[in-house]
Motif scaffolding. Sequence first.
Motif, PDB file in Angstrom:
ATOM      1  N   GLN A 115       0.832  -1.213   0.000  1.00 53.75           N
ATOM      2  CA  GLN A 115       0.000   0.000   0.000  1.00 53.75           C
ATOM      3  C   GLN A 115       0.863   1.258   0.000  1.00 53.75           C
ATOM      4  O   GLN A 115       0.602   2.214  -0.746  1.00 53.75           O
ATOM      5  CB  GLN A 115      -0.909   0.007   1.233  1.00 53.75           C
ATOM      6  N   THR A 130      -7.795  -9.660   0.430  1.00 54.00           N
ATOM      7  CA  THR A 130      -8.771  -8.914   1.229  1.00 54.00           C
ATOM      8  C   THR A 130      -8.144  -7.673   1.842  1.00 54.00           C
ATOM      9  O   THR A 130      -8.827  -6.692   2.121  1.00 54.00           O
ATOM     10  CB  THR A 130      -9.360  -9.801   2.334  1.00 54.00           C
ATOM     11  N   LEU A 145      -5.781  -5.740   0.387  1.00 56.68           N
ATOM     12  CA  LEU A 145      -5.406  -4.737  -0.612  1.00 56.68           C
ATOM     13  C   LEU A 145      -6.609  -4.342  -1.466  1.00 56.68           C
ATOM     14  O   LEU A 145      -7.336  -5.207  -1.966  1.00 56.68           O
ATOM     15  CB  LEU A 145      -4.300  -5.280  -1.519  1.00 56.68           C
ATOM     16  N   SER A 146      -6.791  -3.044  -1.633  1.00 60.55           N
ATOM     17  CA  SER A 146      -7.913  -2.564  -2.441  1.00 60.55           C
ATOM     18  C   SER A 146      -7.480  -2.410  -3.903  1.00 60.55           C
ATOM     19  O   SER A 146      -6.293  -2.291  -4.213  1.00 60.55           O
ATOM     20  CB  SER A 146      -8.392  -1.215  -1.910  1.00 60.55           C
ATOM     21  N   GLY A 147      -8.492  -2.395  -4.778  1.00 59.39           N
ATOM     22  CA  GLY A 147      -8.210  -2.176  -6.195  1.00 59.39           C
ATOM     23  C   GLY A 147      -7.305  -3.242  -6.780  1.00 59.39           C
ATOM     24  O   GLY A 147      -7.437  -4.422  -6.484  1.00 59.39           O
ATOM     25  N   ASP A 148      -6.369  -2.810  -7.607  1.00 57.57           N
ATOM     26  CA  ASP A 148      -5.512  -3.768  -8.311  1.00 57.57           C
ATOM     27  C   ASP A 148      -4.101  -3.806  -7.747  1.00 57.57           C
ATOM     28  O   ASP A 148      -3.168  -4.215  -8.429  1.00 57.57           O
ATOM     29  CB  ASP A 148      -5.474  -3.442  -9.803  1.00 57.57           C
TER      30      ASP A 148
END
Length: 392
Positions: A241, A265, A267-270
Amino acid sequence: MTHSGNRRTLISAALAASLSLSFASGALAKDTVKVGFIGPLTGGVSSIGLGGRNSAELAVALRNQDPDAKYEYELEVLDDECKPNVGVQVATKLAASRDVLGAVTHYCSSVAMGAVDIYHKFNLPVIVWGAVLPDITYGNDYTEVHRINGTMINQNEAAAKFMTDQGYKTWAIIHDTTDYGKGHNEYFSKYLAENGGEILGTFGVTSDQQDFTAELTKIKQMNPEVVYFGGLTPLAVRIRQQMDKLGIDAQFQGASGLKSESYFTGLSGDLAEGTVTFLEGAPAEKLPGGEYFMAEYEKEGYGESFEAYGPFSFAAMNLLMDAIEEVGADRKKVTEYLADVQEHASITGPVTFDEHGQNTVALITPYVAQDGEWVVWSDSAYADGTRALTGK
């Protein structure tokens, strides 16, 4: 005969029938023996621990359904929290219980290292199911300690060759400062040098560190092609991140401790997309007994995935019960049996322990994060050229 006489006769007959039934069932009853499981059931890597526990439970449940099994097995489960001090406490509790004949223990290497002395002291035979630090087996001569999964030596040798074969030349290394992280740094650095890779900088971080601005700012200035991380998933998520926030455009590569469903779960997005990691053995669906294991696991309806090391936990528990079935309820005899294990069939493949109790798992499988899943490299869109790793 009076009513009371009739009643006494009926009671006597019922009692005799009851006693004969109890004697008959007693003759058929199996002796119960205890086996143990230890793993991180709470904390940042609990998903791995719960997958390992479920897999060990499944092995016990299936064995107890086997009419040919000599014993009924009872599983004692303990949580080491992936903390060495807690691991020592629960290992001592398990090993000191004379009812426990053996155990399947530990995902976290630092915990396993703290516990091996205890297993030796109490003569408790154990089979490690996930921890990869070589010294767990190779750093002592404890006949009680065995390991069914491979070590970080082969893992990092394969990782260094794979990544240099992709054409990468420069790395920055971040590792946690536990024995686990330091071991990965040592072996990856060694094999990377042998394969012509260059390390621009190495950074040790604590396992509970939150802010990596200082380390990542230096890494950004170095401009490596790859950032290698030796540690566990929770730390990997935070580093990935913060790499993104600082605009570090480098390929992210992790040790086996990163391979968890919780990576996606967390990490958001790509941000997870394209991360590469390596694990001993084949993926579950490609193991010799993988389809059987996966079908039985699904049938039990567990709420958690069996995760990266579930098949090893399942195989280890079966091997431990095989030993008990063969030699009886005796710790010393179980230890002697395990010392002689050669080409023992398991769902992860044949198990052979060397003189240190280490099973040599030659196969190392590369994985890449693709669309929120860990995909075997050879089956991925990256391998066929549809997608490209960072910088390629």
